[in-house]
Design a protein around this motif. Structure first.
Motif, PDB file in Angstrom:
ATOM      1  N   TYR A 189       0.860  -1.275   0.094  1.00 37.65           N
ATOM      2  CA  TYR A 189      -0.128  -0.086   0.078  1.00 37.65           C
ATOM      3  C   TYR A 189       0.815   1.135   0.004  1.00 37.65           C
ATOM      4  CZ  TYR A 189      -3.427   3.341   1.192  1.00 37.65           C
ATOM      5  OH  TYR A 189      -4.198   4.518   1.258  1.00 37.65           O
ATOM      6  N   ARG A 190       0.607   2.155  -0.902  1.00 37.36           N
ATOM      7  CA  ARG A 190       1.107   3.434  -0.773  1.00 37.36           C
ATOM      8  C   ARG A 190       0.336   4.567  -0.813  1.00 37.36           C
ATOM      9  NH1 ARG A 190       3.183   4.171  -7.189  1.00 37.36           N
ATOM     10  NH2 ARG A 190       1.432   3.614  -8.016  1.00 37.36           N
ATOM     11  N   SER A 191       0.865   5.744  -0.225  1.00 39.30           N
ATOM     12  CA  SER A 191       0.217   6.921  -0.145  1.00 39.30           C
ATOM     13  C   SER A 191       0.777   8.131  -0.085  1.00 39.30           C
ATOM     14  CB  SER A 191      -0.706   6.985   1.304  1.00 39.30           C
ATOM     15  OG  SER A 191      -1.623   8.068   1.263  1.00 39.30           O
ATOM     16  N   ARG A 192       0.493   9.450  -0.019  1.00 35.18           N
ATOM     17  CA  ARG A 192       1.369  10.627  -0.331  1.00 35.18           C
ATOM     18  C   ARG A 192       1.017  11.447   0.913  1.00 35.18           C
ATOM     19  NH1 ARG A 192      -0.404  11.270  -5.936  1.00 35.18           N
ATOM     20  NH2 ARG A 192      -1.629  13.098  -5.167  1.00 35.18           N
TER      21      ARG A 192
ATOM     22  N   PHE B 196       4.852   7.475   1.195  1.00 35.37           N
ATOM     23  CA  PHE B 196       5.229   6.241   1.896  1.00 35.37           C
ATOM     24  C   PHE B 196       4.760   5.205   1.425  1.00 35.37           C
ATOM     25  CE2 PHE B 196       1.345   7.270   3.833  1.00 35.37           C
ATOM     26  CZ  PHE B 196       0.942   6.026   4.067  1.00 35.37           C
ATOM     27  N   PHE B 197       5.295   4.010   1.630  1.00 38.65           N
ATOM     28  CA  PHE B 197       4.846   2.627   1.321  1.00 38.65           C
ATOM     29  C   PHE B 197       4.960   1.584   2.497  1.00 38.65           C
ATOM     30  CE2 PHE B 197       9.179   2.290  -0.020  1.00 38.65           C
ATOM     31  CZ  PHE B 197       9.732   1.050  -0.053  1.00 38.65           C
ATOM     32  N   VAL B 198       4.178   0.569   2.439  1.00 38.60           N
ATOM     33  CA  VAL B 198       4.261  -0.353   3.363  1.00 38.60           C
ATOM     34  C   VAL B 198       4.159  -1.975   2.485  1.00 38.60           C
ATOM     35  CG1 VAL B 198       3.361  -1.712   5.242  1.00 38.60           C
ATOM     36  CG2 VAL B 198       3.314   0.767   5.282  1.00 38.60           C
ATOM     37  N   GLU B 199       5.094  -2.738   2.397  1.00 37.72           N
ATOM     38  CA  GLU B 199       5.036  -3.649   1.287  1.00 37.72           C
ATOM     39  C   GLU B 199       5.429  -5.063   2.088  1.00 37.72           C
ATOM     40  OE1 GLU B 199       6.873  -2.641  -2.571  1.00 37.72           O
ATOM     41  OE2 GLU B 199       8.155  -4.608  -1.859  1.00 37.72           O
ATOM     42  N   GLY B 200       4.603  -6.066   1.542  1.00 38.11           N
ATOM     43  CA  GLY B 200       5.182  -7.575   1.876  1.00 38.11           C
ATOM     44  C   GLY B 200       5.276  -8.436   0.865  1.00 38.11           C
TER      45      GLY B 200
END
Length: 177
Positions: free
Chosen positions: A119-122, A129-133
């Motif tokens: 998931y990425r956002s601004r 930012f991003f959160v990744e698995g």
């Protein structure tokens, strides 16, 4: 007193209406949702080993409403890995995912293949930012050299490959050009 309250209310409204119009215009200008080339930088864990990621992505086309975005980069962990991900997303913010591959360029080499999702956002028009698995299968060539001492007259046993499924979790920042 009532006249003072009414005039104060009118003055407040007269001040706020142009301000809300300019804020609405600023929000529509900031809502640029076009995919653009992006730099990704993050920290995370690959299995239990810390990893640093630096990547660059750019949109190359669309299929069925999904933007196709290759991401190329370097992952620095116990080994340096050249990585390539083919990301699919609906917008420049929100969910994304796709297949992942990499080449281990240190030691005797190796490879990895799998998939990532995140998931990425601004937080600003260009900064986010991003959160990744992800789950990858990693093979390190000739990484296990657990052979016993060679007895006289016996051939030496070659080193073995080390293979493992490697789950990942990463957090980081993005910058859009």
């Amino acid at each position: 007193m009532r006249t003072l309250k009414m005039s104060l209310l009118k003055a407040t409204l007269a001040t706020l209406l142009p301000l809300t119009g300019s804020l609405a215009a600023a929000q529509t200008m900031a809502a640029d949702t076009r995919e653009r080339p992006t730099v990704w930088a993050g920290l995370g864990l690959e299995t239990i080993v810390p990893v640093v990621q630096v990547s660059v992505s750019a949109p190359v086309g669309q299929v069925s409403g999904l933007t196709i975005m290759p991401r190329m980069g370097v992952d620095a962990t116990v080994a340096a890995i050249l990585s390539a991900d083919l990301l699919f997303s609906r917008a420049d913010t929100g969910w994304y995912g796709g297949p992942s591959a990499g080449l281990v360029v240190t030691g005797k080499g190796g490879w990895r293949a799998g998939a990532v999702a995140g998931y990425r956002s601004r937080t600003r028009p260009d900064l986010g930012f991003f959160v990744e698995g992800g789950v990858r299968y990693t093979v390190l060539r000739e990484a296990i050299d657990s052979r016993p001492a060679v007895q006289p007259g016996q051939p030496a046993r070659p080193a073995e490959d080390f293979a493992l499924p490697s789950p990942t979790l990463r957090l980081g920042l993005t910058y859009r050009f």
